[in-house]
Design a protein around this motif. Structure first.
Motif, PDB file in Angstrom:
ATOM      1  N   THR A  93     -11.982   4.321  -6.018  1.00  0.00           N
ATOM      2  CA  THR A  93     -12.236   3.215  -5.092  1.00  0.00           C
ATOM      3  C   THR A  93     -10.910   2.623  -4.631  1.00  0.00           C
ATOM      4  O   THR A  93     -10.682   2.380  -3.448  1.00  0.00           O
ATOM      5  N   LYS A  94     -10.043   2.383  -5.613  1.00  0.00           N
ATOM      6  CA  LYS A  94      -8.763   1.736  -5.309  1.00  0.00           C
ATOM      7  C   LYS A  94      -7.888   2.641  -4.451  1.00  0.00           C
ATOM      8  O   LYS A  94      -7.178   2.176  -3.561  1.00  0.00           O
ATOM      9  N   LEU A  95      -7.954   3.952  -4.731  1.00  0.00           N
ATOM     10  CA  LEU A  95      -7.133   4.881  -3.934  1.00  0.00           C
ATOM     11  C   LEU A  95      -7.644   4.975  -2.491  1.00  0.00           C
ATOM     12  O   LEU A  95      -6.854   5.154  -1.567  1.00  0.00           O
ATOM     13  N   VAL A  96      -8.939   4.872  -2.325  1.00  0.00           N
ATOM     14  CA  VAL A  96      -9.493   4.868  -0.956  1.00  0.00           C
ATOM     15  C   VAL A  96      -8.919   3.666  -0.202  1.00  0.00           C
ATOM     16  O   VAL A  96      -8.433   3.781   0.932  1.00  0.00           O
ATOM     17  N   LEU A  97      -8.918   2.522  -0.881  1.00  0.00           N
ATOM     18  CA  LEU A  97      -8.395   1.302  -0.245  1.00  0.00           C
ATOM     19  C   LEU A  97      -6.914   1.476   0.104  1.00  0.00           C
ATOM     20  O   LEU A  97      -6.476   1.179   1.215  1.00  0.00           O
ATOM     21  N   VAL A  98      -6.155   1.995  -0.852  1.00  0.00           N
ATOM     22  CA  VAL A  98      -4.706   2.182  -0.623  1.00  0.00           C
ATOM     23  C   VAL A  98      -4.474   3.149   0.537  1.00  0.00           C
ATOM     24  O   VAL A  98      -3.675   2.874   1.441  1.00  0.00           O
ATOM     25  N   SER A  99      -5.194   4.268   0.545  1.00  0.00           N
ATOM     26  CA  SER A  99      -4.935   5.284   1.567  1.00  0.00           C
ATOM     27  C   SER A  99      -5.320   4.781   2.959  1.00  0.00           C
ATOM     28  O   SER A  99      -4.610   5.033   3.935  1.00  0.00           O
ATOM     29  N   ASP A 120      -6.855  -7.182  -3.563  1.00  0.00           N
ATOM     30  CA  ASP A 120      -6.407  -5.997  -2.816  1.00  0.00           C
ATOM     31  C   ASP A 120      -7.103  -5.918  -1.451  1.00  0.00           C
ATOM     32  O   ASP A 120      -6.489  -5.526  -0.460  1.00  0.00           O
ATOM     33  N   CYS A 121      -8.374  -6.287  -1.431  1.00  0.00           N
ATOM     34  CA  CYS A 121      -9.098  -6.283  -0.153  1.00  0.00           C
ATOM     35  C   CYS A 121      -8.459  -7.282   0.811  1.00  0.00           C
ATOM     36  O   CYS A 121      -8.294  -7.001   2.001  1.00  0.00           O
ATOM     37  N   ILE A 122      -8.087  -8.446   0.286  1.00  0.00           N
ATOM     38  CA  ILE A 122      -7.472  -9.462   1.157  1.00  0.00           C
ATOM     39  C   ILE A 122      -6.089  -8.996   1.603  1.00  0.00           C
ATOM     40  O   ILE A 122      -5.680  -9.244   2.736  1.00  0.00           O
ATOM     41  N   ARG A 123      -5.407  -8.277   0.732  1.00  0.00           N
ATOM     42  CA  ARG A 123      -4.114  -7.697   1.156  1.00  0.00           C
ATOM     43  C   ARG A 123      -4.318  -6.773   2.350  1.00  0.00           C
ATOM     44  O   ARG A 123      -3.503  -6.716   3.255  1.00  0.00           O
ATOM     45  N   MET A 124      -5.426  -6.044   2.319  1.00  0.00           N
ATOM     46  CA  MET A 124      -5.689  -5.155   3.453  1.00  0.00           C
ATOM     47  C   MET A 124      -6.066  -5.969   4.692  1.00  0.00           C
ATOM     48  O   MET A 124      -5.605  -5.657   5.795  1.00  0.00           O
ATOM     49  N   PHE A 143       0.809  -1.214   0.000  1.00  0.00           N
ATOM     50  CA  PHE A 143       0.000   0.000   0.000  1.00  0.00           C
ATOM     51  C   PHE A 143       0.845   1.269   0.000  1.00  0.00           C
ATOM     52  O   PHE A 143       0.327   2.353  -0.197  1.00  0.00           O
ATOM     53  N   GLY A 144       2.153   1.110   0.230  1.00  0.00           N
ATOM     54  CA  GLY A 144       3.033   2.277   0.217  1.00  0.00           C
ATOM     55  C   GLY A 144       3.028   3.001   1.553  1.00  0.00           C
ATOM     56  O   GLY A 144       2.368   2.582   2.500  1.00  0.00           O
ATOM     57  N   GLU A 145       3.773   4.087   1.611  1.00  0.00           N
ATOM     58  CA  GLU A 145       3.946   4.807   2.873  1.00  0.00           C
ATOM     59  C   GLU A 145       3.250   6.164   2.825  1.00  0.00           C
ATOM     60  O   GLU A 145       3.154   6.785   1.775  1.00  0.00           O
ATOM     61  N   MET A 146       2.856   6.625   4.005  1.00  0.00           N
ATOM     62  CA  MET A 146       2.309   7.980   4.115  1.00  0.00           C
ATOM     63  C   MET A 146       3.431   8.986   3.905  1.00  0.00           C
ATOM     64  O   MET A 146       4.595   8.674   4.158  1.00  0.00           O
ATOM     65  N   PRO A 194     -11.708   6.009   9.273  1.00  0.00           N
ATOM     66  CA  PRO A 194     -13.118   5.632   9.163  1.00  0.00           C
ATOM     67  C   PRO A 194     -13.257   4.123   9.124  1.00  0.00           C
ATOM     68  O   PRO A 194     -12.284   3.407   8.911  1.00  0.00           O
ATOM     69  N   ASN A 195     -14.469   3.666   9.312  1.00  0.00           N
ATOM     70  CA  ASN A 195     -14.780   2.245   9.278  1.00  0.00           C
ATOM     71  C   ASN A 195     -15.071   1.878   7.820  1.00  0.00           C
ATOM     72  O   ASN A 195     -16.034   2.356   7.253  1.00  0.00           O
ATOM     73  N   LEU A 196     -14.206   1.075   7.218  1.00  0.00           N
ATOM     74  CA  LEU A 196     -14.323   0.813   5.777  1.00  0.00           C
ATOM     75  C   LEU A 196     -15.158  -0.428   5.479  1.00  0.00           C
ATOM     76  O   LEU A 196     -14.882  -1.515   5.965  1.00  0.00           O
TER      77      LEU A 196
END
Lengths: 249, 799
Positions: free
Chosen positions: B359-365, B391-395, B5-8, B374-376
């Motif tokens: 959508t994908k950026l929301v997941l990444v961020s 990607d969801c499973i990665r999260m 997901f990368g770093e802040m 927030p509760n995703l």
């Protein structure tokens, strides 16, 4: 209807074949592997120390069908394991026929030290075979498991010729068959037999506590587990002989 | 894998650290300003009084801009400080003033000065709060039930409602000026000789006051940013000037790009949480309504990392919001959760995949900030792309309990069956945790009314209507267990008693709703939900297009397991006599024989193992609830909204722990005081056959009729998801649950037992360790020891 002893029916198994599977653990074994992780399976059927339960084939079928929806989506099915499935051959045969009639994909895990006629008859009912080869040398095989490897090699040889999908598994045991020269010898044997698919199962200690519970002596008590990375070179020796090898289930 | 997901960015990282290191305080600003406004506007209609309150607060509260932020707006005098909302309840605040700092979980610091301030305003509020008025209004029978706590609705009369998503889409597009214009036009044309018009006129005037207040609030930030820019170093100064310009425009005007839309959204989302202290205020389908602004900004050259930074900035802002609840209520909602849900994915109204770049950026961020807010929620549907699933499973593997999956496959038909139009049903979003509503059209609390304790109800049913714990008569008795000769008599006793208590629950809820309507209407919130303005009614008067609400139950699994144990051990196999079992339950399985009896009960079939024997009893027991609850109407019935009724939902949040604490030993073998099962999950450690069996058991419930949500938690340890092919099997597992078994919801808690035990010993090392308590995530270290133990005790599914 046949009845048999089953010591566990485990749902959602991921490492014994394709997809999501149910493992059916048969009681009784003709081997006495000193590292065995399921020592309770060595108790004979009906032994009072065993927690195994007596099932009819219909009862087992009903239980495994409960997860049918998961097999369908994932390409999974049922894996018969143990113990040694062939110790309850008639029961296994009837069960496989019933499962096949219900369209279930069936795999087996066997040590393969069984009558070749029975072996071929049951395998013909199956979709996939995992067969163990614990040692290439029959003397050593006897030392580690209590019996020689002749029948096993015979059955592997037949299996390879039969066209049935299979994998030969080697439980890699410290100090027993884990040296690189062992790997080389296994590979030479497999080339001779025509074996193309091998899985290496690193020694683990998940069964250690069971020996305490059964009040049984355990030769491998405290022996360190092996990990994927320990078998890298070991595995490469198979690849060098053009045998496809994977570590773990 | 860890860095997928990368770093802040460093500034976001710093902002996050600051928030995590903040000890929450109690803030008294809103309390003081509210008291002032109420005193000055005693004579005004309640809607006007509420509007003047919002104005007083927004124009006078502290405003500040964090050095790291690009989005501005704060809830209290400091981040994570919880404001006091005196109009809802003050008794508990004063009673617990000296206890906030001593709490075992959800601790708050409070200065002596602030304690004094609160003590000074307290006399004004005596007899004036929502709680005072609601309690006074409760009919006698309901009061007894409230006092004993078999039905809990304290949260409904000590804070606001929320539990909804407003029409963010329209605010972003047209701005609040459009709302102001519309309301002004209506107001000018009203004929005051008509009673309804006169009544509505105060609501309309209130909206105008509130909108002006929002305008002033945004202006305060615009001015503050400009002023701070004068002293800032050049890069920051440029940013602040940009912020200043944005705040001069939104939320009054429509947004033109992503930064404007983000600021506009935050202002509204924030102010709604200043107006009222309800929680579960949700963002709705963020990835859908934000898309045009995202696309406009990308087209204008905004880079991916800039978009991500702004998203991360917003998620951090959601964590600045806080809420203090009474200790009694805190135990029902551990981890001071705000349940600000954001929903992504799912389908468009024409059944196409709604997943887009945003959508994908929301997941990444969210994968980067890894916070409980927030509760995703990801909306699952059969056509969901496998890449997105991966990607969801990665999260999930990151181990902070997100995302939760809600399935379109069951929820859309369930909503349509309730009378929701097809287009609206396809546009549903999660609200809070598992429950769902239609954003911008659905009234408060699609779920979240009172909690009914199922196992306690069963024990009252078996004890002639008397609560064993308190010895009090709760309802008309239907006999004693020791006299029940057949299992059918047990079922009949459950059925009759449960219906009586459900009936009482509706009385409590309707009474709470009646008083909320009279005392604490929300003006801005109502103005932003269709069709309040069209009808001239605020939400509690029946302004929303849809208004259906659901109560919750605690211990569904314990009920089924108890029924199964009674049926098998007493009536079928006669292993136990009725007398000896009852004696064991009353004495909490004391003594050697008590433990023997408990072991016999534990061997009876348990829900969660795909065993029809017990699963059918769970369904049968629950059928009483389904059948009874649909008979009742809420206070908005016949006043405009579609629905106006009740339906079922099983999201028990953390109520299973305190509710268990007050429940005697139960026939499932559970000791007195032990936690109950949560949502529709199996009882603790009773599901011994793995996740497929749990899914099968859960799927036997009449999910389509439980539209309020069927909450299921599953826990996995991280190492079992280390191989890609295992992740694929998890995907297959989830897909089967939703596509074939028509499951409603599932969420995964990926933490090892060892980690949790270590976190108990060394909380300082686990400041960012997040766990799912039930339907939401919370910091593990702020939970009470009891709740921590409960989480640890739950069966770890071997994946």
């Amino acid at each position: 209807m046949q009845k048999g002893y089953i010591f566990n029916i485990q749902k959602f198994c991921l490492h014994d074949g394709a997809g999501i599977r149910t493992d059916v653990f048969f009681s009784g074994c003709n081997l006495r592997c000193r590292w065995c992780a399921n020592p309770e399976s060595q108790l004979p059927c009906g032994d009072e120390r065993s927690e195994a339960k007596c099932y009819t084939t219909e009862e087992v079928l009903r239980e495994v069908l409960k997860d049918e929806v998961f097999y369908k989506k994932s390409g999974g099915g049922v894996t018969l394991t143990g113990g040694e499935v062939f110790m309850q051959y008639e029961f296994a045969m009837e069960l496989c026929q019933k499962m096949h009639a219900n369209g279930l994909n069936i795999a087996i895990e066997t040590a393969g030290a069984v009558d070749p006629e029975k072996f071929s008859a049951l395998v013909n009912q199956l979709d996939f075979v995992f067969i163990d080869c614990k040692h290439y040398d029959t003397q050593k095989h006897r030392q580690g498991t209590g019996i020689g490897n002749e029948l096993i090699l015979k059955n592997i040889s037949w299996l390879v010729q039969s066209g049935k999908a299979y994998t030969v598994r080697i439980p890699v045991i410290p100090g027993y068959n884990d040296s690189l020269s062992d790997a080389k010898a296994f590979a030479e044997l497999f080339v001779k037999l025509g074996v193309k698919e091998v899985q290496l199962l690193p020694f683990h200690q998940f069964g250690e506590k069971k020996y305490e519970k059964l009040n049984k002596k355990y030769d491998y008590k405290g022996v360190a587990q092996l990990h994927k990375e320990d078998l890298k070179e070991y595995k490469e020796l198979f690849c060098a002989s053009k045998i496809s090898a994977a570590i773990g289930g | 894998m860890e860095n997928y997901f990368g770093e802040m960015t460093p500034r976001i990282q710093k902002f996050r650290n600051n928030l995590l290191n903040t000890t929450p305080k109690i803030c008294t600003e809103r309390a003081v300003l509210t008291t002032k406004a109420y005193r000055e506007h005693e004579m005004d209609q309640v809607v006007l009084k509420r509007a003047y309150m919002v104005k007083e607060v927004l124009e006078n509260m502290s405003v500040y801009i964090e050095p790291e932020t690009l989005i501005v707006g704060n809830q209290a005098s400091e981040n994570r400080a919880a404001p006091i909302f005196p109009e809802y309840a003050m008794d508990w605040v004063i009673k617990e003033l000296d206890e906030f700092e001593k709490r075992n979980g959800d601790r708050f610091e409070i200065s002596e000065e602030n304690k004094q301030i609160l003590r000074e305003i307290y006399p004004y509020w005596k007899g004036r709060t929502l709680q005072d008025k609601a309690y006074a209004a409760y009919p006698e029978s309901a009061k007894t039930i409230y006092d004993i706590g078999i039905i809990r609705n304290e949260g409904n009369i000590t804070s606001g409602d929320a539990h909804l998503a407003v029409d963010y889409e329209s605010v972003l597009k047209y701005g609040l000026k459009a709302v102001r214009d519309r309301v002004q036009r209506i107001l000018e044309s009203l004929d005051y000789t008509v009673y309804e018009n006169m009544k509505s006129s105060y609501f309309y005037k209130a909206i105008l006051i509130v909108i002006d207040a929002v305008e002033s609030f945004a202006k305060r930030y615009s001015e503050l940013a400009a002023k701070e820019a004068e002293r800032a170093e050049p890069v920051r100064a440029a940013e602040l000037l940009k912020v200043s310009k944005i705040c001069a425009r939104v939320p009054m005007e429509g947004a033109r790009n992503f930064p404007e839309a983000m600021q506009s959204l935050w202002f509204i989302h924030l102010i709604l949480q200043i107006e009222s202290n309800g929680h579960s205020l949700s963002f709705g389908r963020f990835d859908q309504y934000m898309l045009p602004y995202y696309e406009a900004s990308v087209k204008a050259g905004m880079k991916r990392e800039e978009i991500l930074e702004l998203l991360e900035n917003l998620w951090l802002k959601t964590l600045t919001i806080n809420k203090v609840r009474s200790w009694g209520h805190t135990r029902f909602a551990a981890g001071s959760p705000m349940y600000q849900n954001i929903t992504i994915g799912g389908q468009t109204a024409d059944g196409k995949d709604a997943v887009n770049e945003l959508t994908k950026l929301v997941l990444v961020s969210i994968g980067r900030t890894r916070l409980p807010q927030p509760n995703l929620t990801v909306r699952y549907f059969a056509g969901m792309d496998e890449d997105f699933m991966r990607d969801c499973i990665r999260m999930i593997k990151l181990g902070f309990g997100m995302p939760a999956f809600n399935s379109d496959e069951i929820i859309i038909p369930a909503l349509e069956a309730l009378g929701v139009s097809k287009e609206d049903a396809y546009n549903y979003s999660a609200i809070g945790c598992v429950e769902v509503g239609v954003p911008g059209k659905w009234g408060y609390r699609c779920t979240g009314m009172s909690y009914l304790n199922f196992p306690k109800t069963l024990m009252i049913a078996l004890n002639d209507g008397v609560d064993l714990t308190t010895g009090k008569k709760i309802c008309k008795g239907v006999g004693k267990f020791t006299d029940m000769k057949t299992f059918d008599e047990v079922m009949a006793a459950w059925d009759k008693t449960a219906r009586m208590l459900i009936h009482q629950g509706v009385i409590l809820d309707n009474c709470a709703d009646m008083v909320v309507e009279q005392e604490v209407p929300d003006i801005l919130c109502s103005a932003l939900v269709k069709d309040c303005i069209g009808r001239g009614k605020h939400l509690k008067e029946g302004g929303a297009v849809y208004d259906m609400i659901s109560q919750l139950q605690v211990g569904v699994a314990n009920l089924g397991d108890s029924l199964a144990a009674l049926k098998k051990c007493v009536y079928e196999e006669k292993l136990l006599t009725r007398e000896e079992l009852w004696d064991a339950l009353v004495n909490d399985f004391a003594g050697e024989r008590g433990e023997e009896i408990r072991q016999i009960l534990l061997k009876a079939p348990k829900y969660g193992n795909d065993d029809d024997y017990v699963d059918e009893l769970v369904v049968k027991g629950y059928d009483t609830y389904l059948d009874e609850i649909k008979k009742y109407k809420n206070t908005r019935y016949g006043r405009g909204p579609i629905g106006g009724n009740y339906y079922a939902g099983t999201s028990s949040v953390a109520a299973n722990v305190p509710q268990g604490a007050g429940t005697c030993a139960t026939p499932d073998g559970r000791h007195a005081g032990e936690p109950l099962a949560e949502g529709c999950s199996p009882a603790h450690s009773m599901d011994t056959h793995g996740p497929t069996s749990v899914f099968k058991s859960v799927s036997k419930l009449r999910t389509k009729e439980i539209a309020g949500g069927v909450l299921l938690n599953q826990k996995v340890t991280p190492q079992v998801l280390s191989e890609q092919k295992d992740c694929e099997k998890l995907s297959m597992l989830v897909r089967t649950f939703f596509d074939v078994l028509h499951g409603y919801h599932v969420q995964y808690n990926v933490v090892s037992r060892e980690t949790l035990l270590d976190a108990q010993k060394h909380p300082e090392n686990y400041k960012d360790l997040i766990v799912r308590v039930a339907g939401y995530s919370a910091f593990f270290t702020v939970l009470s020891t009891q709740t921590q133990n409960d989480i640890i005790a739950r069966t770890e599914q071997v994946l």
